[in-house]
Scaffold this motif. Sequence first.
Motif, short mmCIF file in Angstrom:
data_model
loop_
_atom_site.label_atom_id
_atom_site.label_comp_id
_atom_site.label_asym_id
_atom_site.label_seq_id
_atom_site.Cartn_x
_atom_site.Cartn_y
_atom_site.Cartn_z
N VAL A 29 0.81 -1.22 0.00
CA VAL A 29 0.00 0.00 0.00
C VAL A 29 0.84 1.27 0.00
CG1 VAL A 29 -1.58 1.36 1.43
CG2 VAL A 29 -2.00 -1.07 1.08
N ARG A 36 0.81 8.26 -5.61
CA ARG A 36 -0.54 8.55 -6.13
C ARG A 36 -0.95 7.62 -7.27
NH1 ARG A 36 0.31 14.90 -6.87
NH2 ARG A 36 1.93 13.94 -8.15
N LEU A 38 -2.52 4.86 -6.54
CA LEU A 38 -3.83 4.43 -6.05
C LEU A 38 -4.24 5.32 -4.89
CD1 LEU A 38 -3.22 0.56 -5.94
CD2 LEU A 38 -4.59 1.76 -7.64
N THR A 39 -5.54 5.44 -4.69
CA THR A 39 -6.02 6.12 -3.49
C THR A 39 -5.87 5.16 -2.31
OG1 THR A 39 -8.29 5.33 -3.75
CG2 THR A 39 -7.70 7.40 -4.87
N THR A 41 -8.00 4.05 -0.14
CA THR A 41 -9.09 3.08 -0.06
C THR A 41 -8.93 1.97 -1.09
OG1 THR A 41 -10.62 4.76 0.73
CG2 THR A 41 -11.58 2.75 -0.19
N VAL A 42 -8.64 2.36 -2.33
CA VAL A 42 -8.48 1.37 -3.40
C VAL A 42 -7.25 0.50 -3.13
CG1 VAL A 42 -8.00 1.05 -5.85
CG2 VAL A 42 -9.66 2.76 -5.12
N ALA A 43 -6.18 1.11 -2.66
CA ALA A 43 -4.95 0.36 -2.38
C ALA A 43 -5.19 -0.71 -1.32
CB ALA A 43 -3.84 1.31 -1.94
N LEU A 45 -8.13 -2.07 -0.41
CA LEU A 45 -9.05 -3.10 -0.91
C LEU A 45 -8.33 -4.05 -1.86
CD1 LEU A 45 -12.26 -0.96 -1.61
CD2 LEU A 45 -11.91 -2.63 0.23
N LEU A 46 -7.46 -3.51 -2.71
CA LEU A 46 -6.69 -4.35 -3.63
C LEU A 46 -5.78 -5.29 -2.84
CD1 LEU A 46 -5.99 -4.73 -6.72
CD2 LEU A 46 -4.05 -3.21 -6.29
N SER A 179 0.61 2.98 -13.43
CA SER A 179 -0.17 1.80 -13.85
C SER A 179 0.57 0.52 -13.50
CB SER A 179 -0.41 1.86 -15.37
OG SER A 179 -1.16 3.01 -15.72
N SER A 182 0.33 -0.17 -9.80
CA SER A 182 -0.96 -0.74 -9.38
C SER A 182 -0.94 -2.26 -9.50
CB SER A 182 -2.10 -0.16 -10.22
OG SER A 182 -2.14 1.25 -10.11
N GLY A 186 -0.65 -5.29 -6.27
CA GLY A 186 -1.43 -6.52 -6.16
C GLY A 186 -0.55 -7.75 -6.11
#
Length: 338
Positions: A29, A36, A38-39, A41-43, A45-46, A179, A182, A186
């Motif tokens: 994360v 930047r 990922l935000t 929250t998205v980071a 959740l991923l 990209s 991201s 994961g």
Amino acid sequence: MTIFLFALVVVFAGAFAFLNGFRDASASVALAVRTRALTPTVAVLLAGFFNFIGAGLSAALALAVSRTWVQLPPGENGLVILVAGLVSAVLWGIYTWWRGIPSSSTHALVGGLAGAGVASVAVGGNPVGGVDTSLLFQVALPLLLSPLIAFVGAYLLVWPATWAARYTPPNVVNSRARSAQSIAGGAVAFAHGLQDGQRTSAVLILALLASGLSDGGELPVWVALFTAVLLTAGTLAGGWRISYTMGYRLIRMDPLRGSVAQLFSSAILLVGAIGLHWPISTTHTVTSAVLGSGSNQRFPATNRKVVIRVLLFWVLTPLATAAVAFVLALSVSPLKDL
């Protein structure tokens, strides 16, 4: 008393798994949020999603780990060792999180089991078999080799990455790097679940063997689900103190170097888990790769005081948990006679 001690092992194994995910969420994360890509929250959740998948698949490796890791004495003696080792690892994990220090949960657990094993011998019990090998291959060698490989590899990979992007506008480079980051985030989360999920599952298998509730021939489904759910829950909670240290305090980082660090880290962790069956610390690998890729810049970027503090905690981790577990095992050992 055996069932009571087994229940304690399950409770503290769950706490260990939750804290593992909570603290190590920073590995996937921190950089993505810092650059930047990922935000927050998205980071998170991923990371939680891929941690769950990795931890679930790690069940296939957990049986092999439990057979080659350590051999506990049967009965209540072995369960007391597990309880003391888990409690010491949990306490150290909480302390290092409070200090914002990224440290290895695996090293904490192995150190705790070693200290509890010594206490078992001191009170006339049976020793922990194979702990010397575990200390060598899961503490000493990874402490030296995996950070070194991650640092040097990430440092060297920055050169071809920057050379390939030499004619590309900076905004395009940053966009592509975000990209890639991201995807890399994961991959790191998946590799973390695959690596660290084995530890909790292996502890529960050892507890089942010591209590006589299983012959170790197969992994119960509840063990895999228990590990995956709690590791994921900890990840979703997100230990932002450590993420702040890795993302903002250790070193200055841009999207290109962040993607190099995480892609290389995920490759090391996946090869270690799937190809070589080596227990590699996610925290040590990612932190070292971050330092390596960030150091390959034309201006000073490293916060040396923070780096020295982190390295000191890495060395202290197995020693501190061994000492705490030794005291705890001596304190808990009278329960076996009740």
